[in-house]
Write a protein that holds these residues in place. Structure first.
Motif, PDB file in Angstrom:
ATOM      1  N   LEU A  60     -18.195 -38.375  14.733  1.00 44.50           N
ATOM      2  CA  LEU A  60     -17.709 -39.006  15.809  1.00 44.50           C
ATOM      3  C   LEU A  60     -16.523 -38.378  16.392  1.00 44.50           C
ATOM      4  O   LEU A  60     -16.377 -37.837  17.624  1.00 44.50           O
ATOM      5  N   TYR A  61     -15.362 -37.957  15.912  1.00 51.71           N
ATOM      6  CA  TYR A  61     -14.083 -37.551  16.614  1.00 51.71           C
ATOM      7  C   TYR A  61     -14.271 -36.173  16.995  1.00 51.71           C
ATOM      8  O   TYR A  61     -13.603 -35.776  17.850  1.00 51.71           O
ATOM      9  N   MET A  62     -14.793 -35.412  16.148  1.00 53.94           N
ATOM     10  CA  MET A  62     -14.672 -33.839  16.155  1.00 53.94           C
ATOM     11  C   MET A  62     -15.609 -33.604  16.935  1.00 53.94           C
ATOM     12  O   MET A  62     -15.652 -32.583  17.665  1.00 53.94           O
ATOM     13  N   TRP A  63     -16.809 -34.312  17.001  1.00 58.13           N
ATOM     14  CA  TRP A  63     -18.171 -33.916  17.924  1.00 58.13           C
ATOM     15  C   TRP A  63     -17.729 -33.402  19.098  1.00 58.13           C
ATOM     16  O   TRP A  63     -18.125 -32.211  19.664  1.00 58.13           O
ATOM     17  N   PRO A  64     -17.138 -34.066  20.107  1.00 57.43           N
ATOM     18  CA  PRO A  64     -16.914 -33.587  21.514  1.00 57.43           C
ATOM     19  C   PRO A  64     -15.832 -32.411  21.667  1.00 57.43           C
ATOM     20  O   PRO A  64     -16.154 -31.777  22.356  1.00 57.43           O
ATOM     21  N   PHE A  65     -15.101 -32.377  20.670  1.00 48.25           N
ATOM     22  CA  PHE A  65     -14.169 -31.363  20.769  1.00 48.25           C
ATOM     23  C   PHE A  65     -14.900 -30.066  20.309  1.00 48.25           C
ATOM     24  O   PHE A  65     -14.674 -28.845  20.819  1.00 48.25           O
ATOM     25  N   GLN A  66     -15.853 -30.111  19.306  1.00 43.61           N
ATOM     26  CA  GLN A  66     -16.686 -29.038  19.027  1.00 43.61           C
ATOM     27  C   GLN A  66     -17.468 -28.395  20.362  1.00 43.61           C
ATOM     28  O   GLN A  66     -17.765 -27.458  20.301  1.00 43.61           O
ATOM     29  N   ASP A  67     -18.077 -29.606  21.030  1.00 41.77           N
ATOM     30  CA  ASP A  67     -18.756 -29.118  22.266  1.00 41.77           C
ATOM     31  C   ASP A  67     -17.807 -28.378  23.331  1.00 41.77           C
ATOM     32  O   ASP A  67     -18.091 -27.315  24.083  1.00 41.77           O
ATOM     33  N   THR A  68     -16.544 -28.769  23.214  1.00 43.44           N
ATOM     34  CA  THR A  68     -15.583 -27.924  24.303  1.00 43.44           C
ATOM     35  C   THR A  68     -15.246 -26.563  23.767  1.00 43.44           C
ATOM     36  O   THR A  68     -15.170 -25.740  24.458  1.00 43.44           O
ATOM     37  N   VAL A  69     -15.041 -26.502  22.426  1.00 45.40           N
ATOM     38  CA  VAL A  69     -14.925 -25.347  22.042  1.00 45.40           C
ATOM     39  C   VAL A  69     -16.024 -24.319  22.158  1.00 45.40           C
ATOM     40  O   VAL A  69     -15.993 -23.367  22.391  1.00 45.40           O
ATOM     41  N   HIS A  70     -17.251 -25.006  21.971  1.00 45.85           N
ATOM     42  CA  HIS A  70     -18.516 -24.134  22.305  1.00 45.85           C
ATOM     43  C   HIS A  70     -18.476 -23.480  23.674  1.00 45.85           C
ATOM     44  O   HIS A  70     -19.176 -22.661  23.945  1.00 45.85           O
ATOM     45  N   ALA A  71     -18.019 -24.723  24.550  1.00 42.78           N
ATOM     46  CA  ALA A  71     -18.097 -24.379  26.090  1.00 42.78           C
ATOM     47  C   ALA A  71     -17.120 -23.130  26.371  1.00 42.78           C
ATOM     48  O   ALA A  71     -16.997 -22.631  27.243  1.00 42.78           O
ATOM     49  N   GLY A  72     -16.045 -22.664  25.283  1.00 43.38           N
ATOM     50  CA  GLY A  72     -15.141 -21.619  25.498  1.00 43.38           C
ATOM     51  C   GLY A  72     -13.919 -22.090  25.775  1.00 43.38           C
ATOM     52  O   GLY A  72     -13.111 -21.474  26.558  1.00 43.38           O
ATOM     53  N   ALA A  73     -13.741 -23.693  25.598  1.00 41.70           N
ATOM     54  CA  ALA A  73     -12.143 -24.002  25.779  1.00 41.70           C
ATOM     55  C   ALA A  73     -10.951 -22.907  25.512  1.00 41.70           C
ATOM     56  O   ALA A  73     -11.011 -22.761  24.285  1.00 41.70           O
ATOM     57  N   THR A  74     -10.053 -22.698  26.260  1.00 39.98           N
ATOM     58  CA  THR A  74      -9.070 -21.881  25.928  1.00 39.98           C
ATOM     59  C   THR A  74      -7.947 -22.515  25.486  1.00 39.98           C
ATOM     60  O   THR A  74      -6.874 -21.924  24.815  1.00 39.98           O
ATOM     61  N   ASN A  75      -7.654 -23.989  25.674  1.00 30.49           N
ATOM     62  CA  ASN A  75      -6.646 -24.616  25.121  1.00 30.49           C
ATOM     63  C   ASN A  75      -6.850 -26.231  24.479  1.00 30.49           C
ATOM     64  O   ASN A  75      -7.963 -26.693  25.052  1.00 30.49           O
ATOM     65  N   ILE A  76      -6.348 -26.395  23.411  1.00 27.53           N
ATOM     66  CA  ILE A  76      -6.468 -27.844  23.068  1.00 27.53           C
ATOM     67  C   ILE A  76      -5.147 -28.508  22.693  1.00 27.53           C
ATOM     68  O   ILE A  76      -4.347 -27.786  22.300  1.00 27.53           O
ATOM     69  N   MET A  77      -4.804 -29.652  23.231  1.00 28.44           N
ATOM     70  CA  MET A  77      -3.642 -30.561  23.088  1.00 28.44           C
ATOM     71  C   MET A  77      -3.699 -31.406  21.831  1.00 28.44           C
ATOM     72  O   MET A  77      -4.543 -32.385  21.559  1.00 28.44           O
ATOM     73  N   CYS A  78      -2.760 -31.185  20.898  1.00 24.22           N
ATOM     74  CA  CYS A  78      -2.760 -32.029  19.678  1.00 24.22           C
ATOM     75  C   CYS A  78      -2.019 -33.368  19.972  1.00 24.22           C
ATOM     76  O   CYS A  78      -1.258 -33.209  21.269  1.00 24.22           O
ATOM     77  N   SER A  79      -2.261 -34.143  19.448  1.00 18.46           N
ATOM     78  CA  SER A  79      -2.173 -35.722  19.719  1.00 18.46           C
ATOM     79  C   SER A  79      -0.782 -36.293  19.169  1.00 18.46           C
ATOM     80  O   SER A  79       0.120 -35.420  18.305  1.00 18.46           O
ATOM     81  N   TYR A  80      -0.274 -37.632  19.670  1.00 17.09           N
ATOM     82  CA  TYR A  80       0.999 -38.198  19.048  1.00 17.09           C
ATOM     83  C   TYR A  80       0.760 -38.797  17.955  1.00 17.09           C
ATOM     84  O   TYR A  80       1.924 -38.777  17.107  1.00 17.09           O
ATOM     85  N   ASN A  81      -0.311 -39.238  17.403  1.00 15.12           N
ATOM     86  CA  ASN A  81      -0.525 -39.784  16.331  1.00 15.12           C
ATOM     87  C   ASN A  81      -0.609 -38.949  14.955  1.00 15.12           C
ATOM     88  O   ASN A  81      -0.708 -37.947  14.944  1.00 15.12           O
ATOM     89  N   ARG A  82      -0.722 -39.635  13.816  1.00 15.16           N
ATOM     90  CA  ARG A  82      -0.937 -38.972  12.469  1.00 15.16           C
ATOM     91  C   ARG A  82      -2.216 -39.133  12.389  1.00 15.16           C
ATOM     92  O   ARG A  82      -2.783 -39.956  12.504  1.00 15.16           O
ATOM     93  N   ILE A  83      -2.559 -38.179  11.438  1.00 21.06           N
ATOM     94  CA  ILE A  83      -3.824 -38.197  10.741  1.00 21.06           C
ATOM     95  C   ILE A  83      -3.669 -38.353   9.231  1.00 21.06           C
ATOM     96  O   ILE A  83      -3.134 -37.028   8.792  1.00 21.06           O
ATOM     97  N   ASN A  84      -4.318 -39.080   8.480  1.00 25.45           N
ATOM     98  CA  ASN A  84      -3.964 -39.443   6.766  1.00 25.45           C
ATOM     99  C   ASN A  84      -2.515 -39.134   6.714  1.00 25.45           C
ATOM    100  O   ASN A  84      -2.067 -38.407   5.854  1.00 25.45           O
ATOM    101  N   GLY A  85      -1.436 -39.442   7.509  1.00 24.68           N
ATOM    102  CA  GLY A  85      -0.131 -39.286   7.264  1.00 24.68           C
ATOM    103  C   GLY A  85       0.456 -38.237   7.847  1.00 24.68           C
ATOM    104  O   GLY A  85       1.745 -38.183   7.889  1.00 24.68           O
ATOM    105  N   SER A  86      -0.181 -37.291   8.233  1.00 24.05           N
ATOM    106  CA  SER A  86       0.386 -35.983   8.827  1.00 24.05           C
ATOM    107  C   SER A  86       0.248 -35.951  10.331  1.00 24.05           C
ATOM    108  O   SER A  86      -0.856 -36.126  10.850  1.00 24.05           O
ATOM    109  N   HIS A  87       1.616 -35.758  10.911  1.00 26.25           N
ATOM    110  CA  HIS A  87       1.335 -35.700  12.289  1.00 26.25           C
ATOM    111  C   HIS A  87       0.308 -34.624  12.859  1.00 26.25           C
ATOM    112  O   HIS A  87       0.191 -33.656  12.337  1.00 26.25           O
ATOM    113  N   ALA A  88      -0.262 -34.970  13.944  1.00 27.83           N
ATOM    114  CA  ALA A  88      -1.451 -34.304  14.496  1.00 27.83           C
ATOM    115  C   ALA A  88      -1.080 -32.649  14.835  1.00 27.83           C
ATOM    116  O   ALA A  88      -1.657 -31.834  14.735  1.00 27.83           O
ATOM    117  N   CYS A  89       0.460 -32.610  15.224  1.00 28.01           N
ATOM    118  CA  CYS A  89       0.855 -31.358  15.698  1.00 28.01           C
ATOM    119  C   CYS A  89       1.432 -30.586  14.495  1.00 28.01           C
ATOM    120  O   CYS A  89       1.724 -29.427  14.835  1.00 28.01           O
TER     121      CYS A  89
END
Ligand SMILES: *[C@@H]1O[C@H](CO)[C@@H](O)[C@H](O)[C@H]1NC(C)=O
Ligand SMILES: *[C@@H]1O[C@H](CO)[C@@H](O)[C@H](O)[C@H]1NC(C)=O
Ligand SMILES: *[C@@H]1O[C@H](CO)[C@@H](O)[C@H](O)[C@H]1NC(C)=O
Ligand SMILES: *[C@@H]1O[C@H](CO)[C@@H](O)[C@H](O)[C@H]1NC(C)=O
Ligand SMILES: *[C@@H]1O[C@H](CO)[C@@H](O)[C@H](O)[C@H]1NC(C)=O
Ligand SMILES: *[C@@H]1O[C@H](CO)[C@@H](O)[C@H](O)[C@H]1NC(C)=O
Ligand SMILES: *[C@@H]1O[C@H](CO)[C@@H](O)[C@H](O)[C@H]1NC(C)=O
Ligand SMILES: *[C@@H]1O[C@H](CO)[C@@H](O)[C@H](O)[C@H]1NC(C)=O
Ligand SMILES: *[C@@H]1O[C@H](CO)[C@@H](O)[C@H](O)[C@H]1NC(C)=O
Ligand SMILES: *[C@@H]1O[C@H](CO)[C@@H](O)[C@H](O)[C@H]1NC(C)=O
Ligand SMILES: *[C@@H]1O[C@H](CO)[C@@H](O)[C@H](O)[C@H]1NC(C)=O
Ligand SMILES: *[C@@H]1O[C@H](CO)[C@@H](O)[C@H](O)[C@H]1NC(C)=O
Length: 765
Positions: free
Chosen positions: A228-257
């Motif tokens: 679900l959540y990684m799928w569209p990011f994977q598409d944009t990396v496949h498109a050659g995205a030059t930059n990705i922004m990490c988010s405010y929340n944590r994931i499994n306890g650890s801050h996204a950044c």
């Protein structure tokens, strides 16, 4: 990869645990985020070879202090959301980063495009591309190197999510396909996209730490993450995205950044991401830990974490200098990749508001974009109810009565008079007026606003009709002679808050009050997300319901053309509309801190893959309007479903290809081609969104894996093609840590919505 430096990444986590009296097991539902170190170096794979060799040459001439300077923003009052300083002695001019994914914000002579949710409702890849291209030109003209968008997270897990409208759809396939086009187009216009927010950022409540309360932790399993959540990011990396922004929340306890599993692991290792990772504004919470977890740039500054402290950490051996070199190489390679070294204005030159070009150049650029602005507005409209031929309006309709607070623009200030937007009800993103965009950093600056009232007035100038209106009464009633009564209302949302509800009594009362006095009541919502209709949908006098979504500056014009049938409706819902809030279960509302976790809000994604139509299918809930649904003024039929297997692609259980941008190369191998015939069986021209859903063994009973939107004249037919890749047919195997084809029977369904699927076939692997 797990290296000895893992211990450093855990420092912040360990401290967090010490600060509480909870044990790790109690704190983290799914356990903590697994350590993945070190950060893979950007290596210049694929189309990045030239950019990387130039970047290495330039970065090789930089001192450590110069490199460190490029990893964090500096304060410049030039109207950009963020600035990276230049290095004059090396001819590097610096960079400007600005909001956002629906058009450039906080400046003038730019356009307000249809928002992400409208592009999602259009199901139109070409439109997504064209919109990306014209937006990209505007960012470039203003000297914005990096556009802070598009949004693919939030995906839309939480129905009340305040930012769902910034993204395209809560289905990862639809979202990813439209994001792919957007990134490709904006970057081909020379502007970097910052695909955001990485990752599992699904609610506004507690998104940032505040006082004693930590930012919310999204706790989710690895399979749900991938499918679900990684799928569209994977598409944009496949498109050659030059930059990705990490988010405010944590994931499994650890801050996204500073989450090494998501940044080092998922993004840079598994998906071969070659660009750089930037924080959301203020999203950095550690120095050493974030550097080692793969963060490359901090915004709008790093006054507490990097700067001189990063230099010191390199000097005392805590952070390898090669990590800082990699941060900067990734940043500079992205700049070369988009040719910003040879063909780009001075960073931020047109911000915040100045007309630098000939008026004729500006107007010519806006005129070139006009068709795309208009198409975005038109195709994002979804007609969900139309009885008694209420729509299209007859050219003979003599009197139209207009109601509701969303028909007109704010009258205090026009867009150019004040380009300053704020959260809440600020700026153009207003609650009680016509709503062309949602609120917050994803709001945009319109050149003008075509309102429903203005456009209907213009139509009556042409057609000779008369208007009665009352936009202020909370309990309006219609002129008894009305041919039709139109009610214009909103479902507002903004960054910073989740929506309090999916329907509100104040608005429903206006609708019901009109319906009590008018037997042809047409309800038009400008809506920044799901809006329930069950309090009035079965009322005998409510003949039509339209979801306009957030159409951008051409809102009224587009609506009027649709109302009189000069355009046909072709939008489809990019989410499901349930009959009741309760149908969304745990995915209705944001998670709050509670019990032992009152200061440690946990959002347990216990539903796993089952959000929106996947949830309703599983729980046997019939929605009011299903995902993919939308009416037209014509009718369509589907015939001749057929399947052709590739004669060359391998159907071995696991992919074997090398990792390139977007993951193993053979994930994108075409395994099957499905075709179907779509026929316009009605009397008027129209476009149909043909949708392919697939039931993969050991997965939800159906998931979107293809769509096409042929424009068909009355009586015309077309063959639509759906290309199914290895990834489309796989599930994520958590043990193998690979996408895996399933053995068993696959079901393929094709039709006009997630519930109306007249064609089907099966095949086995
Ligand atoms: C943690 O501390 C709080 C406040 O002192 C207390 O109410 C709570 O019972 C403690 N929890 C545990 C598991 O010891
Ligand atoms: C999330 O999971 C943890 C651990 O199982 C549990 O204690 C907590 O109550 C859950 N939170 C919610 C909101 O369900
Ligand atoms: C979160 O925890 C689950 C369960 O342990 C694990 O499967 C998943 O990979 C973790 N994800 C991240 C990003 O830490
Ligand atoms: C990254 O490159 C540097 C050389 O610049 C090397 O020392 C380091 O080991 C590399 N890191 C990885 C993870 O390969
Ligand atoms: C780093 O940036 C600061 C602030 O912009 C500047 O004063 C300083 O000279 C820069 N240092 C180097 C080595 O470029
Ligand atoms: C270094 O870290 C300390 C402690 O966190 C902080 O107070 C200081 O502002 C930081 N300095 C720089 C230049 O980042
Ligand atoms: C190295 O420097 C960093 C940044 O000032 C600091 O946080 C860390 O504690 C230092 N480590 C050692 C071993 O001195
Ligand atoms: C824009 O609005 C702000 C806040 O309401 C106000 O202070 C400012 O004067 C306005 N600017 C213009 C040009 O009207
Ligand atoms: C919008 O209108 C409602 C109802 O009159 C009112 O309660 C609310 O405060 C208004 N909101 C704004 C932002 O003006
Ligand atoms: C429908 O509208 C008519 C007026 O045209 C009104 O008399 C009637 O009561 C309305 N029906 C309902 C259920 O309100
Ligand atoms: C609706 O009301 C109009 C005028 O009030 C009347 O002429 C018309 O017959 C009514 N239509 C229906 C379907 O009741
Ligand atoms: C939704 O369900 C709740 C609880 O069953 C009920 O009270 C409410 O009336 C329902 N709302 C609608 C619009 O049906």
């Amino acid at each position: 990869m797990i290296a000895p430096s893992v211990a450093l990444g855990l420092v912040a986590l360990a401290r967090a645990v010490v600060a509480s009296n909870q044990t790790i097991d109690e704190l983290y539902f799914y356990g903590m985020s697994p350590p993945v170190y070190p950060t893979p170096n950007g290596s210049g794979i694929g189309k990045w070879a030239t950019a990387y060799s130039k970047a290495k040459a330039l970065v090789g001439q930089m001192t450590l202090d110069e490199k460190v300077n490029l990893t964090a923003g500096v304060s410049v009052s030039n109207g950009c959301s963020g600035n990276i300083p230049g290095i004059a002695r090396l001819g590097f001019p610096g960079m400007c980063l600005s909001d956002a994914g629906n058009g450039l914000r906080n400046t003038d002579y730019v356009n307000a495009y249809a928002s992400g949710i409208s592009v999602g409702a259009s199901w139109n890849r070409e439109l997504a591309f064209d919109r990306g291209w014209y937006m990209g030109r505007e960012f470039k003209t203003k000297g914005v190197n990096i556009a802070l968008g598009p949004v693919v997270g939030p995906l839309g897990r939480v129905a009340e999510g305040g930012r769902n409208w910034e993204g395209f759809a809560n289905d990862p396939y639809l979202c990813g396909a439209l994001a792919y086009e957007t990134v490709t187009a904006m970057q081909s216009a020379g502007v970097a996209t910052s695909v955001k927010h990485f990752i599992a950022y699904e609610q506004e409540t507690d998104r940032n730490p505040s006082g004693d309360v930590a930012s919310v932790s999204s706790n989710l399993d690895d399979r749900t993450m991938h499918e679900l959540y990684m799928w569209p990011f994977q598409d944009t990396v496949h498109a050659g995205a030059t930059n990705i922004m990490c988010s405010y929340n944590r994931i499994n306890g650890s801050h996204a950044c500073q989450n090494s599993k998501t940044i080092n692991g998922l993004l840079k290792e598994e998906n071969g991401f070659q660009g750089f990772v930037v924080t959301d504004w203020g999203g950095q919470h550690s120095g050493v830990a974030s550097a080692l977890a793969g963060l490359d740039m901090a915004m709008p500054n790093s006054d507490f974490f990097w700067g001189a402290n990063l230099t010191a950490a390199v000097q005392n051996g805590t952070v390898p200098e090669s990590r800082v070199t990699d941060m900067v190489t990734r940043i500079i390679a992205s700049w070369y990749q988009l040719h910003q070294d040879v063909d780009f204005p001075e960073p931020g030159i047109g911000m915040p508001s100045s007309l630098l070009e000939d008026h004729t150049v500006v107007n010519a650029r806006n005129k070139a974009a006009a068709e795309t602005l208009y198409r975005g507005a038109v195709e994002g409209h979804v007609l969900v109810k139309n009885t008694n031929n209420a729509l299209p309006l007859s050219n003979d309709a003599a009197l139209l009565s207009l109601f509701g607070y969303a028909a007109t623009a704010q009258t205090e200030q026009g867009p150019l008079a004040n380009v300053s937007f704020s959260f809440g009800s600020g700026g153009i993103a207003v609650q009680n007026y016509t709503m062309i965009t949602g609120g917050g950093s994803g709001a945009n600056s319109p050149a003008y606003i075509s309102t429903p009232f203005d456009a209907i007035t213009n139509a009556c100038i042409d057609k000779g009709c008369s208007l009665y209106w009352d936009f202020e009464s909370a309990e309006p009633s219609a002129d008894p002679d009305s041919s039709a009564c139109l009610v214009f209302v909103n479902a507002y949302a903004t960054e910073g808050f989740n929506r309090p509800n999916l329907h509100d009594d104040y608005t429903d009362a206006i609708i019901l009050s009109v319906a009590a006095t008018c037997n042809n009541t047409i309800v038009v919502f400008q809506n920044a997300g799901v809006r329930l209709v069950d309090t009035f949908v079965d009322h005998e006098n409510i003949t039509a319901i339209v979801f306009s979504h957030l159409p951008g500056q051409d809102s009224g014009r587009a609506l009027a053309a649709l109302l009189w049938g000069e355009e046909n409706f072709s939008g489809k819902l990019p989410y499901s509309v349930a009959k009741n809030e309760t149908d969304y279960g745990v995915t209705l509302a944001p998670s709050e801190g509670e019990g032992a976790f009152v200061d440690w809000p946990q959002s347990n994604f216990t539903e796993g893959l089952y959000i929106d139509y996947r949830l309703f299918d599983k729980s046997d809930i019939t929605p009011r309007y299903e995902f993919g649904f939308g009416l037209s003024y014509t009718t369509f039929e589907f015939r001749n479903l057929s399947l052709a297997a590739s004669t060359t692609a391998s159907t071995a259980e696991y992919p074997t290809g090398a990792v390139a941008e977007g993951g193993q190369t053979d994930l994108w191998d075409l395994l099957y081609q499905v075709t179907a015939t779509v026929i316009n069986t009605g009397l008027v021209d129209g476009a149909e969104v043909a949708q392919l859903y697939i039931g993969i063994p050991n997965a939800p009973v159906k998931q979107l894996r293809g769509f096409a939107k042929p424009q068909l004249m009355a009586g015309e037919s077309a063959v639509v093609n759906f290309a199914l890749t290895r990834r489309d047919l796989s599930i994520w195997n958590i043990n193998a840590q690979k996408w895996q084809l399933q053995s068993g029977t696959y079901n393929i369904y094709v039709g006009s919505s997630s519930s109306d699927l007249p064609l089907s076939l099966t095949f086995s692997l």
